[in-house]
Scaffold this motif. Structure first.
Motif, short mmCIF file in Angstrom:
data_model
loop_
_atom_site.label_atom_id
_atom_site.label_comp_id
_atom_site.label_asym_id
_atom_site.label_seq_id
_atom_site.Cartn_x
_atom_site.Cartn_y
_atom_site.Cartn_z
N GLN A 3 20.23 33.48 35.51
CA GLN A 3 21.47 34.31 35.48
C GLN A 3 20.81 35.58 34.49
N ARG A 15 27.06 46.62 22.00
CA ARG A 15 28.22 47.52 22.13
C ARG A 15 28.94 47.86 21.02
N GLU A 210 38.86 30.64 42.49
CA GLU A 210 38.33 29.72 43.70
C GLU A 210 39.54 30.00 44.72
N TYR A 230 30.88 28.25 41.98
CA TYR A 230 30.22 29.43 41.10
C TYR A 230 28.69 29.69 41.35
N SER A 233 27.13 36.12 38.56
CA SER A 233 27.80 37.18 38.65
C SER A 233 27.07 38.48 38.41
N PRO A 235 27.51 43.05 37.56
CA PRO A 235 28.36 44.23 37.55
C PRO A 235 28.14 45.01 38.55
N LEU A 242 33.39 43.25 38.94
CA LEU A 242 32.56 42.14 38.35
C LEU A 242 32.58 41.35 39.55
N PRO B 171 39.19 40.33 33.73
CA PRO B 171 38.47 39.27 33.42
C PRO B 171 37.87 38.81 31.96
N VAL B 203 35.58 40.79 29.57
CA VAL B 203 34.15 41.14 30.22
C VAL B 203 34.37 42.95 30.22
N GLU B 207 28.49 44.44 32.58
CA GLU B 207 27.80 43.23 31.92
C GLU B 207 28.29 42.15 33.05
N THR B 208 27.51 41.20 33.14
CA THR B 208 27.90 39.86 33.74
C THR B 208 28.77 38.99 32.87
N LEU B 209 29.51 38.09 33.61
CA LEU B 209 29.96 37.11 32.89
C LEU B 209 29.30 36.27 31.91
N GLU B 210 27.93 36.04 32.13
CA GLU B 210 27.20 35.33 31.10
C GLU B 210 26.86 36.38 29.94
N GLU B 211 26.59 37.59 30.28
CA GLU B 211 26.21 38.41 29.16
C GLU B 211 27.53 38.53 28.29
N ARG B 215 27.60 38.05 24.34
CA ARG B 215 28.09 39.04 23.37
C ARG B 215 29.21 38.72 22.59
N VAL B 228 24.23 29.62 29.97
CA VAL B 228 25.73 29.65 30.18
C VAL B 228 26.00 29.00 31.64
N ARG B 229 26.83 28.22 31.60
CA ARG B 229 27.11 27.36 32.88
C ARG B 229 28.82 27.79 33.09
N TYR B 230 29.13 28.17 34.40
CA TYR B 230 30.31 28.40 34.66
C TYR B 230 31.26 27.05 34.73
N SER B 232 35.23 26.68 35.16
CA SER B 232 36.59 26.75 35.87
C SER B 232 37.18 27.93 35.57
N SER B 233 38.48 28.40 36.67
CA SER B 233 39.14 29.47 36.05
C SER B 233 40.41 29.58 36.05
N LEU B 244 37.88 33.16 32.53
CA LEU B 244 36.46 32.33 33.29
C LEU B 244 35.90 31.37 32.31
#
Lengths: 306, 306
Positions: A3, A15, A210, A230, A233, A235, A242, B171, B203, B207-211, B215, B228-230, B232-233, B244
């Protein structure tokens, strides 16, 4: 892929979501001679010329060159040092104005990113997305009046109707669809010959990631997708996506192209994909895959090497 | 939780991404007596009164009631039948105008959603996000002129500068942070007493989802997150977020609150969380968790039952 290892990830600035709300703190950072300013010009990024590529940071003196319209965009801090982006597009010859002819140049981020240190590519991505958003959002979408940048230009405010407008980040579902030993790739008209990539599209209001994967794949290829996992991800600052990368399992095989979206879609054998990853050779009559800059490359690799 | 099982997921209409570009096709659907129209009024949704809750669909006659400003929003088709949303906010008494007093009522989507069939909750989510987006985006953010709805009101177009504007989907990173047998939950001022939930935030560009997870958790609680594990959304139509959901592993324990964001954050034992999930009781002096409507509920449950 671990990741955060994608190009454009890892900018890593703090930020300052809290302190940026204080105009006095932002003003002090803008005046601080140790603050760093990154110049952009028509969305190109100022980088040092020569072999050792890197962002060409300037000091607060750069701010004098900017138009009043071009509010300095706070990117964040690193070890206490504030970093800003500044849009110099109103200048006809910004390199001359900066006295940097020969020492620095404005470069297309997509072209230069693979040669930038990872953190600098991430910071440049953030800068490009935000500067572009400001340039295209000078007016209030709710009432039509001019807006002004606030909080270190991390949002825009309408004095007239009091609306706050925040930068957009558009989630994109991008999926490598597989079925056993084959994967589904598509190509858009205008791409380099023989280049194929994974299918992608914007997530729309009222759907999950999904569901967006299943809809996009059906729309573009006619293939029905079942399970979606998933992956990672990225940017993508062209202008502000994203990319939400997924691996998806097909439940059907027949391809029906939507010519409005892509030019061709095709199933590729895992072995063909492995060869394309191992030895990309534009001279051969073989599959070309997106470069490691793109998350699509890593989705394909994750499957090909699994 | 299986994918797509969240409330507001599963609307399942064919969004007709290709055919909606054809004005004649859209016009024919608008005039078609079999097309279905969902009325909204100040973002409330028209539902049938009484025990068996469901959306109160109307026919194209409804369109006569709408203001010219209130363009019918194409939601999609189902078995060939077009579905539209229509904003009746300009009417003072829409129920009387519809002749539906006693038979239907305008309801808050968050309140009514748990009682709607899953597909209808999804369709209503899509409708609410899109109607709200149109109401707040009548003008071109690039030049300030009025825009007009196009392609079944799935985008807005500026005749003046030729910009196309697409509905926003923002997101949001939402994460249950855990460390061994404990999880980190926070509460905002104004929430019901003893209610805690997982941490969340938008988000940001670059930045990524994980970042974004790392943050937000750091900003709100001072806790450092590693893996960090995804999970579901979920589409969240208040106004137009894509939640997310992630499970995240803490690498530190000390909590430092950012009072600007949340009122309190606290570590809870897995056993405490299990009891709260098993028997939510507002009368007890115990933890209250978000209802199953919210993805936070399912993140907490996924961990508590793992």
């Amino acid at each position: 892929m671990s990741q955060g290892a994608h190009v454009f990830a890892g900018g890593g600035l703090d930020r300052e979501s809290e302190r940026r709300r204080d105009p006095a703190w932002v003003e002090a950072r803008l005046a601080d001679p140790t603050s760093r300013f990154l110049a952009l010009w028509h969305l190109q990024i100022l980088v040092r010329s020569g072999e050792a590529s890197g962002l060409a940071w300037a000091t607060s003196a750069l701010r004098e060159l900017a138009d009043r319209e071009a509010d300095a965009v706070l990117l964040g801090t690193n070890g206490g040092t504030a970093h800003f982006a500044l849009d110099l597009s109103p200048l006809a010859d910004p390199l001359a104005a900066l006295g940097l002819e020969g020492a620095a140049e404005f470069a297309d981020l997509r072209a230069i990113a693979p040669r930038l240190p990872a953190q600098e590519a991430g910071i440049a991505a953030q800068a490009r997305s935000l500067v572009d958003w400001h340039a295209r959002h000078r007016f209030c979408a709710a009432c039509g009046e001019r807006t002004e940048a606030r909080q270190g230009a991390t949002l825009r405010f309408c004095r007239d109707c009091k609306s706050e407008h925040f930068p957009r980040t558009d989630p994109v579902a991008i999926a490598l669809v597989t079925r056993g030993e084959r994967c589904l790739l598509g190509r858009q008209a205008g791409w380099p010959a023989r280049m194929f990539s994974s299918l992608a599209g914007f997530v729309e209001p009222g759907e999950t990631l999904e569901e967006a994967v299943r809809r996009e794949v059906m729309e573009e290829s006619g293939v029905r997708v079942g399970r979606v996992r998933y992956h990672s991800s990225q940017p993508w600052p062209f202008p502000s996506s994203l990319m939400l990368g997924c691996l998806a399992e097909a439940e059907s095989e027949e391809i029906r192209i939507d010519a409005g979206e892509i030019e061709e879609a095709r199933w590729f054998e895992r072995e063909t994909v492995r060869r394309a990853l191992a030895a990309p050779d534009p001279a051969r009559d073989a599959l070309l895959l997106p470069p490691p800059l793109a998350i699509a490359h890593h989705l394909v690799r994750a499957w090909a090497e699994s």
